[in-house]
Design an enzyme around this catalytic site. Structure first.
Site, short mmCIF file in Angstrom:
data_model
loop_
_atom_site.label_atom_id
_atom_site.label_comp_id
_atom_site.label_asym_id
_atom_site.label_seq_id
_atom_site.Cartn_x
_atom_site.Cartn_y
_atom_site.Cartn_z
N LYS A 241 -1.85 2.79 5.49
CA LYS A 241 -1.82 2.36 4.09
C LYS A 241 -3.15 2.64 3.41
O LYS A 241 -3.66 1.82 2.64
CB LYS A 241 -1.43 0.89 4.02
CG LYS A 241 -0.01 0.68 4.50
CD LYS A 241 0.41 -0.74 4.43
CE LYS A 241 1.82 -0.85 4.99
NZ LYS A 241 2.14 -2.17 5.39
N ILE B 259 -7.43 2.39 -0.64
CA ILE B 259 -6.24 1.65 -0.22
C ILE B 259 -5.03 2.11 -1.05
O ILE B 259 -5.15 2.41 -2.22
CB ILE B 259 -6.43 0.13 -0.28
CG1 ILE B 259 -6.60 -0.38 -1.70
CG2 ILE B 259 -7.63 -0.30 0.57
CD1 ILE B 259 -6.62 -1.90 -1.81
N CYS B 260 -3.90 2.16 -0.40
CA CYS B 260 -2.68 2.63 -1.04
C CYS B 260 -2.05 1.49 -1.83
O CYS B 260 -1.62 0.49 -1.28
CB CYS B 260 -1.71 3.15 0.01
SG CYS B 260 -0.24 3.87 -0.71
N LEU B 261 -1.99 1.67 -3.14
CA LEU B 261 -1.39 0.66 -4.03
C LEU B 261 -0.27 1.26 -4.87
O LEU B 261 0.19 0.64 -5.81
CB LEU B 261 -2.47 0.08 -4.95
CG LEU B 261 -3.61 -0.67 -4.27
CD1 LEU B 261 -4.68 -1.03 -5.28
CD2 LEU B 261 -3.08 -1.91 -3.60
N THR B 262 0.15 2.45 -4.53
CA THR B 262 1.07 3.20 -5.38
C THR B 262 2.39 2.50 -5.65
O THR B 262 2.78 2.33 -6.79
CB THR B 262 1.35 4.58 -4.76
OG1 THR B 262 0.10 5.16 -4.42
CG2 THR B 262 2.08 5.48 -5.72
#
Length: 175
Positions: free
Chosen positions: A111, A118-121
């Site tokens: 993630k 950080i992956c917040l998509t």
């Protein structure tokens, strides 16, 4: 905010919303936006401290307020795990959310992508877009970084991907 837990709702409603739609290229309007950002961050920090939930420190790393650095931490199994935090304000801000980076965790979780961002998509970006320009840095921390830390740190600790600083010191002195 339908379907949100009561704590998240309560926290979010106490973070001041921003009014100016201005980014780093907008001169005096950006300066005014930065003032709103600081007020919002101060309110969020004070609220966290009063609720005994202090978990980050950040500040602008340049006079333009386009680079931010600091620390964030998460307590798991009564141990505090601390990480460097950094991000740049995109030129398309506030239409585009900042990409929050924890460089120490780069490559340790799925993630995350390039450089520890950080992956917040999937969850956060649509929420940000829906609330532009009212959301700011404090909202990104509250709705982006805080839940990410809560979800990822326990997994990273339990899998051995990260170790507490005391464990690391003990291991190196025992060798």
């Amino acid at each position: 905010m339908e379907g949100w837990d009561p704590n998240t709702k309560s926290t979010l409603t106490q973070i001041p919303l921003l009014t100016r739609k201005a980014g780093p290229r907008d001169g005096a309007a950006w300066t005014q936006r930065l003032k709103e950002e600081y007020k919002s961050l101060i309110a969020y920090t004070q609220m966290n401290k009063s609720n005994d939930n202090d978990w980050f420190r950040i500040s602008a790393a340049n006079p333009q307020g386009t680079r931010w650095t600091g620390k964030c931490w998460y307590v798991y199994n009564l141990l505090k795990y601390e990480f460097d935090l950094q991000f740049d304000i995109p030129v398309t801000y506030p239409s585009t959310a900042p990409e929050l980076e924890l460089p120490q965790l780069d490559g340790k979780t799925q993630k995350m992508y390039r450089g520890g961002k950080i992956c917040l998509t999937v969850h956060f970006k649509p929420l940000w877009a829906k609330n532009c320009p009212r959301f700011g840095i404090a909202h990104a921390l509250c709705l982006g970084l805080a839940p990410w830390l809560a979800a990822e740190v326990p997994i990273l600790v339990d899998s051995g991907m990260i170790k507490h600083k005391d464990d690391t010191a003990t291991t190196s002195t025992e060798s």
